[in-house]
Scaffold this active site. Sequence first.
Site, PDB file in Angstrom:
ATOM      1  N   GLU A 154       0.831  -1.211   0.000  1.00  0.00           N
ATOM      2  CA  GLU A 154       0.000   0.000   0.000  1.00  0.00           C
ATOM      3  C   GLU A 154       0.865   1.260   0.000  1.00  0.00           C
ATOM      4  O   GLU A 154       0.586   2.241   0.685  1.00  0.00           O
ATOM      5  CB  GLU A 154      -0.972  -0.003   1.188  1.00  0.00           C
ATOM      6  CG  GLU A 154      -1.867  -1.217   1.270  1.00  0.00           C
ATOM      7  CD  GLU A 154      -2.867  -1.359   0.118  1.00  0.00           C
ATOM      8  OE1 GLU A 154      -3.076  -0.377  -0.633  1.00  0.00           O
ATOM      9  OE2 GLU A 154      -3.436  -2.443  -0.037  1.00  0.00           O
ATOM     10  N   CYS A 161     -13.169  -6.339 -20.649  1.00  0.00           N
ATOM     11  CA  CYS A 161     -13.150  -6.485 -22.112  1.00  0.00           C
ATOM     12  C   CYS A 161     -11.936  -7.269 -22.601  1.00  0.00           C
ATOM     13  O   CYS A 161     -11.840  -7.587 -23.778  1.00  0.00           O
ATOM     14  CB  CYS A 161     -13.167  -5.116 -22.783  1.00  0.00           C
ATOM     15  SG  CYS A 161     -11.625  -4.181 -22.600  1.00  0.00           S
TER      16      CYS A 161
END
Length: 194
Positions: free
Chosen positions: A88, A147
């Site tokens: 992080e 996609c």
Amino acid sequence: MAQLYFYYSAMNAGKSTTLLQSAFNYQERGMEPVILTAAIDDRAGVGKVSSRIGLQADAHIFDENKDVFALIQSLNQDKKRHCVLVDECQFLSKEQVMQLTDVVDELGIPVLCYGLRNDFRGELFTGSQYLLAWADKLVELKTVCHCGRKANHVLRTDENGDAIADGNQVEIGGNNRYESVCRKHYKAALNMGR
């Protein structure tokens, strides 16, 4: 020769998994890694790094006030440390990124940082901005849009599942609020196209 690495991606590319595998590789060779994670991200518990595939490790936490150089220097005096792994890392401050360059340059310890490059608004996080500028090695970890294209943006959604472009930069959440998508579908979701 120690270097500063920045492994970046959109969400769900396996950043934490890669960090935990790196820690295991060092430990398997009898070496001692230092694992750091942001205090703000307590989804797996405070001071825990966890991956979606179930791996987990304890970590030292940092917030915006933590001197990460002093922490690592102190840990290294107690026991030789062979690398620093930061999860992080987008939540690092500019000062903390510079402190990590000092860990590399002055202590000779490699630092491997893992985090998001940009936020849901398409803007760089502070930590990512300075890691892109100061890291010796930049490595993009790839994930996939629905996609099939490379996902390099993160959409934040509201409670109805609609994409939003306003709000605080930091809001800790998982897959229920965020989706990694390609640029085309990011722009389409936010009606940014022509």
